[in-house]
Write an enzyme that holds these catalytic residues in place. Structure first.
Site, mmCIF file in Angstrom:
data_model
loop_
_atom_site.group_PDB
_atom_site.id
_atom_site.type_symbol
_atom_site.label_atom_id
_atom_site.label_comp_id
_atom_site.label_asym_id
_atom_site.label_seq_id
_atom_site.Cartn_x
_atom_site.Cartn_y
_atom_site.Cartn_z
ATOM 1 N N CYS A 63 25.642 77.423 60.332
ATOM 2 C CA CYS A 63 24.358 77.783 60.938
ATOM 3 C C CYS A 63 24.273 77.358 62.398
ATOM 4 C CB CYS A 63 23.242 77.117 60.135
ATOM 5 S SG CYS A 63 21.615 77.228 60.901
ATOM 6 N N TYR A 195 20.554 88.154 65.190
ATOM 7 C CA TYR A 195 19.985 88.313 63.855
ATOM 8 C C TYR A 195 19.103 89.554 63.774
ATOM 9 C CZ TYR A 195 21.637 83.707 62.424
ATOM 10 O OH TYR A 195 22.433 82.645 62.092
#
EC number: 1.8.-.-
Length: 329
Positions: A63, A195
């Site tokens: 992440c 994203y």
């Protein structure tokens, strides 16, 4: 990527139907601040003063948001003061897990729990919202201090100075307004832009995200042609916030998220800049390309339904970067 509703786990993906195919990120809900003396920060309540071995950080090596906090833990010499647990790279129907059958996944070394969502309900049994990392946990109060990465790195930047003596400042007061302006554009168009491109479920939403992404990368390439770092000759948090996206760009975002107008290595300044930051003392140890590639391609079934892990380009992050002498932070 599921969520909790009144403390109960639901395996529910992001709702893009209601947004015309656009990905909308949820805001972090735990917004307390760890400070030197325990005084309250800009949000939340006080009582979280800096102490050795009081705080525990839950992260994913895949992440980019959690990666920021690991980098600041290294930069600020907090390894002996803030302990860490690393989740497994696969995020499936139970969300982030503490399985340990993968190199680098540690399990929950603090509580021995099986899933990250149990950390949230340990802090708040009726919590509703997404279960994300990083999670900064207070061992004394048995609760979550913060799950907002941009604020955790600022806590790490300053709160432990009296304990470590590390005076490196990546959030200098006289530069904050300019840093915030740069951060805002990078967050919207690059950090979150990849994203918004990758999780888009309509052509319109994808186009609306991918064009600003590459316009901003072009702007950054030009900026770094005349600046050593984003803010000039001084390395700041803006550089580290950008770095965690750049290090993932060619291995993941270019292919998996359809951010394929250009590769990072097609930008001479950005590519050299990324290599310099990777080579900064302590930073390379926070990068786990295996976790990064595995997580995205195996976890996102809607994008990669057969969960095939691709053969990726071989990138030499240790190649000399040629960006001058290293200054003090």
């Amino acid at each position: 990527m599921g969520l909790l509703v009144d403390g109960k786990w639901h395996d529910t993906w992001y709702d893009t139907k209601s947004t015309g195919g656009a990905f909308k990120r949820s805001a972090a809900q735990f917004r307390n601040w760890l400070t030197a003396d325990g005084s309250a920060g800009p949000s939340g309540k006080g009582g979280f003063n800096a102490e050795t071995d009081r705080y525990h950080l839950y992260v994913s090596l895949a992440c980019p948001w959690a990666h920021r906090t690991l980098i600041f833990r290294e930069l600020k010499g907090l390894n002996k003061h803030v302990s860490v647990s690393v989740v497994h790279p696969d995020m499936l129907d139970k969300g982030w897990t503490f399985e340990t059958d993968d190199h680098g996944a540690t399990g929950d070394t603090l509580h021995g729990l099986g899933f990250a969502h149990q950390i949230y309900t340990k802090a708040d049994p009726t919590y509703s919202g997404r279960v994300t990392v990083p999670i900064l946990w207070d061992k004394k109060q048995q609760t979550i201090v913060s799950n907002e990465s941009s604020e955790i790195i600022r806590m790490f930047n300053s709160a432990f100075y009296g304990i470590t003596g590390n005076a490196d400042d990546y959030w200098p007061e006289q530069m904050r307004d300019e840093i915030e302006e740069v951060n805002a554009r990078i967050y919207s168009n690059v950090n979150n832009g990849v994203y918004k491109s990758g999780f888009a479920t309509s052509q319109q939403a994808y186009d609306a995200a991918v064009d600003p992404l590459f316009e901003t990368l072009d702007w950054l390439e030009d900026r770094l042609a005349s600046n050593r770092y984003l803010m000039g000759d001084r390395l700041t948090e803006a550089d580290w916030r950008l770095f965690t996206t750049l290090i993932r760009f060619d291995p993941v975002y270019h292919l998996h998220f359809k951010c394929n107008r250009r590769r990072l290595i097609d930008y001479p300044n950005l590519w050299a800049y990324t290599r310099e930051l990777y080579q900064w003392p302590g930073v390379a140890s926070t990068v786990n390309i295996h976790h990064i590639v595995r997580h995205y391609h195996y976890s996102h079934e809607s994008i990669n339904p057969h969960r095939i892990i691709p053969t990726n380009p071989i990138l030499d992050y240790m190649e000399p970067h040629g960006r001058g002498q290293r200054p003090a932070a």
